[in-house]
Design an enzyme around this catalytic site. Structure first.
Site, short mmCIF file in Angstrom:
data_model
loop_
_atom_site.label_atom_id
_atom_site.label_comp_id
_atom_site.label_asym_id
_atom_site.label_seq_id
_atom_site.Cartn_x
_atom_site.Cartn_y
_atom_site.Cartn_z
N LYS A 146 1.00 -1.23 -0.07
CA LYS A 146 -0.16 -0.04 -0.14
C LYS A 146 0.87 1.20 -0.03
CE LYS A 146 -3.74 -0.18 2.75
NZ LYS A 146 -4.26 -0.27 4.14
N ARG A 167 -2.80 3.63 8.73
CA ARG A 167 -3.16 2.11 8.08
C ARG A 167 -2.07 1.36 7.77
NH1 ARG A 167 -4.48 4.96 2.13
NH2 ARG A 167 -6.08 3.11 1.78
N GLY A 210 -7.92 -7.32 5.36
CA GLY A 210 -8.90 -7.73 6.91
C GLY A 210 -7.98 -8.11 8.04
N MET A 213 -5.29 -6.82 9.32
CA MET A 213 -4.57 -5.69 10.30
C MET A 213 -5.40 -4.51 10.25
SD MET A 213 -0.52 -6.56 9.28
CE MET A 213 -0.56 -5.83 7.88
N ARG A 238 -3.64 -1.56 -6.19
CA ARG A 238 -2.95 -2.79 -5.99
C ARG A 238 -3.32 -3.78 -7.28
NH1 ARG A 238 -6.00 -4.82 -0.77
NH2 ARG A 238 -7.90 -5.13 -1.69
N HIS A 265 -5.63 -45.94 -5.51
CA HIS A 265 -5.92 -46.31 -6.43
C HIS A 265 -6.87 -45.59 -7.40
CE1 HIS A 265 -8.38 -48.87 -9.68
NE2 HIS A 265 -7.22 -49.27 -10.07
N GLU A 267 14.16 -45.98 -12.22
CA GLU A 267 13.28 -45.75 -11.04
C GLU A 267 13.88 -46.55 -9.85
OE1 GLU A 267 9.51 -47.59 -11.86
OE2 GLU A 267 10.14 -49.08 -13.36
N SER A 314 14.01 -42.79 -18.84
CA SER A 314 12.89 -41.96 -18.32
C SER A 314 12.70 -42.19 -16.82
CB SER A 314 11.45 -42.51 -19.01
OG SER A 314 10.42 -41.83 -18.33
N GLY A 323 11.28 -42.82 -13.60
CA GLY A 323 10.02 -42.96 -12.82
C GLY A 323 10.13 -42.42 -11.41
N THR A 324 9.79 -41.25 -11.29
CA THR A 324 10.23 -40.62 -9.91
C THR A 324 9.39 -41.28 -8.76
OG1 THR A 324 9.06 -38.82 -10.70
CG2 THR A 324 11.39 -38.49 -10.68
N ASN A 325 8.17 -41.62 -9.09
CA ASN A 325 7.24 -42.24 -7.87
C ASN A 325 8.07 -43.28 -7.29
OD1 ASN A 325 5.39 -40.72 -8.83
ND2 ASN A 325 4.20 -42.09 -9.94
N CYS A 336 8.78 -39.61 -16.00
CA CYS A 336 7.23 -39.68 -16.35
C CYS A 336 6.53 -40.00 -14.89
CB CYS A 336 7.13 -40.93 -17.30
SG CYS A 336 7.92 -42.50 -16.35
N TYR A 351 12.47 -33.97 -22.06
CA TYR A 351 11.13 -33.92 -21.65
C TYR A 351 10.43 -34.18 -20.36
CZ TYR A 351 10.47 -39.01 -22.05
OH TYR A 351 10.60 -40.22 -21.74
P1 ADP Z 1 -7.94 -1.79 4.22
O1 ADP Z 1 -6.36 -2.18 3.85
O2 ADP Z 1 -8.48 -2.83 5.03
O3 ADP Z 1 -8.57 -1.83 2.79
P2 ADP Z 1 -7.33 0.61 4.34
O4 ADP Z 1 -6.15 1.34 4.87
O5 ADP Z 1 -7.25 1.02 2.88
O6 ADP Z 1 -7.57 -0.35 4.85
O7 ADP Z 1 -8.55 1.58 4.82
C1 ADP Z 1 -9.84 1.11 5.12
C2 ADP Z 1 -10.80 2.13 4.37
O8 ADP Z 1 -10.66 3.57 4.78
C3 ADP Z 1 -10.73 2.14 3.02
O9 ADP Z 1 -12.09 2.03 2.15
C4 ADP Z 1 -9.86 3.40 2.66
O10 ADP Z 1 -10.36 3.91 1.33
C5 ADP Z 1 -10.39 4.35 3.61
N1 ADP Z 1 -9.45 5.43 3.90
C6 ADP Z 1 -8.22 4.96 4.28
N2 ADP Z 1 -7.40 6.40 4.50
C7 ADP Z 1 -8.19 7.31 4.28
C8 ADP Z 1 -8.00 8.71 3.96
N3 ADP Z 1 -6.98 9.34 4.31
N4 ADP Z 1 -9.41 9.40 3.44
C9 ADP Z 1 -10.14 8.81 3.25
N5 ADP Z 1 -10.71 7.46 3.28
C10 ADP Z 1 -9.63 6.54 3.60
MG MG Z 2 -7.70 -0.81 1.45
MG MG Z 3 7.28 -47.66 -11.33
#
Ligand code: ADP
Ligand code: MG
Ligand code: MG
Length: 919
Positions: free
Chosen positions: A26, A96, A105, A107, A342, A459, A789, A808, A810-812, A876, A896
């Site tokens: 980020k 953030r 979600g 952190m 991202r 099997h 093998e 060839s 036979g790695t099993n 194989c 191959y």
């Molecule tokens: P996550 O990685 O869980 O998406 P973010 O750090 O991106 O967490 O932030 C959570 C929410 O808050 C996101 O919708 C983001 O766009 C919003 N947000 C984060 N920083 C700001 C900011 N400076 N102004 C407005 N919205 C923000």
């Molecule tokens: Mg985000």
């Molecule tokens: Mg064999």
């Protein structure tokens, strides 16, 4: 010498946008976007190094960190013209998290930091919107209380919901300014009650606590579990960065909005703007699903000018990153800000389509397109899968043993499966405790296989994978009662004919029909794989035993057959009796007579295979498994004999009955059926046959059959078996050649450990070649080679190379032999524990053990080629379809890899990636 102090904090205007390890994904992208001129709210990033130092030193900051933060804060005040804690024009920020790998979600993030009773007034003054300011204030207290002060959600949620209820409003937006004031006061009291002190008013103290909370969230349980689950190692992501970013507000009126968007459709890859937005809302509202967002296209009508700007942002992002982007934006009072971007996570179909289209658009090269896709993920496109929109709860689960989804009527044994298929052609699913070679005809007529016992290498699993049919193995919640033609899963009873759906990709089993979507070997995938073939050095062959397999492998782009297991050809229902006859034969004449009947059948198989694969090579492995694999088990035979003997007694009884009845009355008509039933000669014959087989089974008993009388050992002790197979190959080659079909058969000998064995077999080959040549008036073209093998074979590669034209691996078996692990026992007993405690990183039967087995292979390659430069050498075993193993095969210079048909596309891509990474 002065020590250069480490920099722990970078402004978005100066941080290195390429350094995701240091700044997190980020943070790096916020820097990058700022520096290419996109409108990002000003801010700065605290590095992951600071995080690691903080965590290593008992939660204390590295020296100078807070000083740097203060300097950045002052700089932020200067660019924004606001003051952090200023009672008239306050600067608010978000704090953030963000590491090098996306961990959605896992952190924490805190918004609106800097709010207190003074700055609240400043916010009202600046915006003239008291309601907005109080809303921002109560959100901050709530989020800060939770994340930085560790107060449980429900302390805030319950009173909040109570007030909404009292006011009779459903949505937060329905709350009045007075309501929000009341809530803010209440929240401050809750913080006091829960922490024993009042809410921190000092913005720098708030910032300090927030930074600590975000840094600490890296080692929080959620994040640690997530990294373990997804195998995120420290060299992929180590520590979280902290991004401090000026707040912008999408909730200050109807000229404000917030949303998330993909530059293309992540479900299909279609080049269409894709996303959602909410007018007058904050970012978290979209994610939390508090209100239902609108599709992005609607913005073209609602805010046409901003939509145009958004389109421009979309195109700039894609052009800059040369990759599909997933981004967050907020519009405040008509100004568009980008808050995050991202690389978009897409399904495989979308990855493949965008790869080809990005090349066409000139955004990436063909090489980049090839490197962009994880080979393994192609599996999603090669098998039918459950409709992603289907809403179904699994009834049971087992191991995902062979990918794909299928739906059908349950049948509990192979014979009934065939009978049902013939009577009433409907999709079937074969459900058994476990399967054996004699169930093979049941596989042919079933859509999918489900077993309640056995692992991914059972099997059922191996055969189903070879056939490209879905299989769930070892679903141990299912109790199968074959006699009653019923299965129990908890309280649920499944009877023969009931419909179930199974997903071999996940291992889930469902009751009834769950919709599936067909596999699509799309044009884009074909294009992509043609680019792969141009770059790969390894050829990709298929393991295919019967013409249908070969046909399918060709569709997947196989460049030949690297392994045809001839014993699988013996498995067809009409052939097994002849094979049985060959095995139970007491004299050479008897055996030869059975072989004479098998010869034309095998020859015909080979003609079909060679023709299908022409002009490519077909490697035919002569009979390999211990011969008793074709026989019923001793216990089964004993059981059968007991039954037959009972029947014989019963018949005697009915003889007595019929004699008695005829004495008592003259009603002959009634007696007929009883007399017929009393013809016990058939039973005698059956008993005699079964006893002969039982005797043979006992004679063939081996303590350790996998290391016993099999492969070339069998070929040498019963030369007439191999002779028949060799003749079938050579005669088939001649027949094809006569029709002008170019063929390249290769005869491959299994289980070889010494060159002397090869010389022994070669004598027969040479003799038969002469005979065939004389009879047909032409020279059959073929090669003669060996499996590698057995450990000794690798060590004697120089000697073997003098006799063999190709190797060839036979790695099993070679893996079993190198580790001295029997595969089934290892996988069922101790391998899981070994990987858990880290003794072995991977299951060596799935991922080629480069250090051990690989070392042997490398030695054998070098020694073999020292005798025969440029010798054709392949693999194989199942590893031949595994990307990391393929990369190793490339490295040691194999010619191959050969894998099951459906894995051919995966192997083609992996082979190309190995070559690209090598150059
Ligand atoms: P996550 O990685 O869980 O998406 P973010 O750090 O991106 O967490 O932030 C959570 C929410 O808050 C996101 O919708 C983001 O766009 C919003 N947000 C984060 N920083 C700001 C900011 N400076 N102004 C407005 N919205 C923000
Ligand atoms: Mg985000
Ligand atoms: Mg064999």
């Amino acid at each position: 010498m002065t020590k250069q102090a480490t920099t722990y904090v970078y402004s978005f205007t100066e941080g290195d946008g390429k350094n995701r390890q240091l700044l997190g994904g980020k943070g790096a992208n916020l820097c990058e976007m700022t520096q290419i001129g996109l409108n990002v709210p000003p801010g700065y990033t605290i590095t992951t190094e600071a995080c690691l130092s903080y965590l290593e030193n008992d939660s204390t900051y590295p020296d100078g960190l807070m000083q740097e933060v203060k300097e950045q804060m002052v700089a932020l005040e200067n660019v924004t013209g606001k003051g952090f804690g200023d009672a008239h024009n306050p600067l608010l920020v978000s704090v953030r998290s963000g590491s090098a790998m996306s961990m959605p979600g896992m952190m924490d993030t805190i918004l609106n930091l800097g709010m207190n009773s003074d700055t609240l007034q400043g916010e009202i003054e600046q915006t003239g919107d008291e309601r907005f300011a109080y809303d921002a204030y109560r959100r901050f207290i709530q989020l800060f209380g939770k994340v930085a002060l560790g107060i449980e959600d429900e302390y805030f949620d319950e009173p909040f919901e109570a007030i909404k209820k009292r006011e009779g409003v459903k949505e937060d937006v329905g709350l009045s300014t007075d309501n929000l004031k009341e809530i803010a006061t209440l929240f401050l009291e809750i913080v006091h009650a829960q922490t024993g002190r009042s809410f921190p008013e000092d913005p720098y103290e708030q910032l300090d606590l927030a930074i600590k909370a975000v840094l600490g969230s890296w080692s929080g349980k959620r994040a640690v579990d997530y990294r373990r689950e997804f195998n995120i190692t420290p060299d992929q992501a180590n520590g979280t960065a902290v991004n401090i970013c000026t707040m912008v507000f999408g909730n200050r009126g109807d000229d404000c909005a917030t949303g998330v968007a993909f530059t293309r459709n992540p479900g299909t890859g279609e080049n269409m703007f894709y996303g959602e937005y909410l007018v007058n809302a904050q970012g978290e509202d979209v994610v939390a699903g508090i209100r239902t967002p609108k599709p992005i296209a609607q913005m073209a009508d609602e805010m046409p000018d901003l939509y145009r700007q958004l389109e421009e942002l979309r195109s700039k992002l894609e052009k800059h990153y040369s990759e599909i982007q997933d981004f967050e934006f907020t519009i405040e009072k008509g100004i568009l800000y980008c808050l995050q971007t991202r690389n978009g996570k897409m399904n495989t179909q979308a990855m493949v389509r965008t790869s080809v289209e990005l090349v066409a658009e000139g955004l990436i090269s063909e090489e980049e397109a090839l490197m962009r896709i994880a080979p393994e993920s192609l599996e999603q496109m090669l098998f039918p899968r459950l409709d992603p929109d289907a809403d179904a709860t699994p009834l049971a689960a087992g191991l995902p043993a062979s990918p794909g989804a299928a739906c059908g009527h349950v049948v509990f044994d192979a014979d009934r499966a065939v009978a049902q298929k013939n009577n009433n052609d409907r999709p079937l699913i074969l459900l058994r405790e476990e399967t054996k070679p004699e169930d093979i005809h049941g596989f042919f007529v079933s859509e999918a296989i489900l077993t309640s016992r056995g692992g991914k290498t059972s099997h059922a699993a191996v055969v189903a994978r070879g056939m490209g049919k879905p299989c769930v193995a070892g679903a141990d919640g299912i109790e199968v009662d074959v006699m009653a033609r019923r299965a129990h899963i908890g309280d649920v009873v499944i009877k023969e004919g009931d419909v179930i759906t199974l997903d071999g990709t996940t291992g889930n089993v469902y009751l009834g029909v769950v919709d599936t979507v067909e596999a699509e070997f799309s044009e884009e995938l074909k294009t992509l794989l043609s680019w792969a073939d141009e770059r790969a050095r390894l050829k990709v062959m298929a393991n295919a035993d019967v013409p249908e397999d070969a046909e399918r492998a060709l569709k997947y782009g196989a460049m030949g057959i690297g392994l045809c297991r001839t014993e699988r050809m013996f498995n067809a229902a009409e052939r097994l009796p002849i094979v049985l006859e060959m095995i139970v034969a007491d004299t050479l004449e008897q055996r030869q007579s059975a072989l004479d009947r098998l010869l034309p059948i095998q020859r015909q198989d080979f003609i079909e295979l060679f023709t299908t694969m022409s002009p490519n090579a077909v490697t035919v492995r002569l009979l390999d498994p211990p011969i008793h694999e074709f026989l019923p088990s001793e216990n089964q035979l004993i059981d059968d004999l007991v039954q037959l003997k009972h029947l014989k007694d019963t018949m005697r009884g009915s003889e007595v009955l019929s004699a008695t009845l005829s004495l008592l009355s003259a009603q002959n008509g009634v007696l007929k059926p009883i007399q017929q039933l009393a013809d016990s000669s058939l039973v005698d014959e059956a008993i005699e046959k079964k006893e002969a087989i039982l005797k043979k089974v006992r004679a063939l008993f081996e303590v350790n059959p996998m290391l016993g009388h099999r492969g070339v050992r069998l070929g040498i002790t019963f030369p007439e078996i191999y002779a028949m197979q060799i003749r079938a190959v050579l005669e088939a080659a001649c027949e094809c050649q006569k029709k002008g079909i170019e063929v390249h058969p290769e005869i491959m000998i299994p289980q070889v450990c010494t060159a002397e064995e090869l010389r022994n077999i070669k004598v027969h080959v040479e003799k038969i070649r002469k005979e065939v040549q004389q009879a047909q008036g032409m020279d059959p073209s073929f090669k003669f080679g060996t499996m590698m093998e057995v450990v000794r074979a690798c060590l004697r590669a120089e000697q073997l190379a003098t006799e063999a034209e190709f190797f060839s691996f036979g790695t099993n078996d070679l893996t079993q032999a190198t580790f001295s692990f029997s595969r089934e026992d290892a996988e069922n007993k101790f391998l899981p524990m070994y990987s858990e405690v880290g003794i072995l990183q991977n299951n060596p039967f799935e991922v080629l053990d480069a250090n051990g087995v690989g070392k042997l292979m490398e030695l054998a390659v070098n020694w073999g080629r020292s005798v025969k430069p440029g010798m054709k050498i392949g693999i194989c075993g199942e590893h031949g379809g595994h990307p990391a193993s393929i990369s190793f095969c490339h490295k040691i210079g194999l010619s191959y890899v050969s894998c099951s048909g459906p894995r051919v596309p995966i192997a083609r891509l992996a082979a190309a990636q190995a070559a690209l990474l090598d150059s």
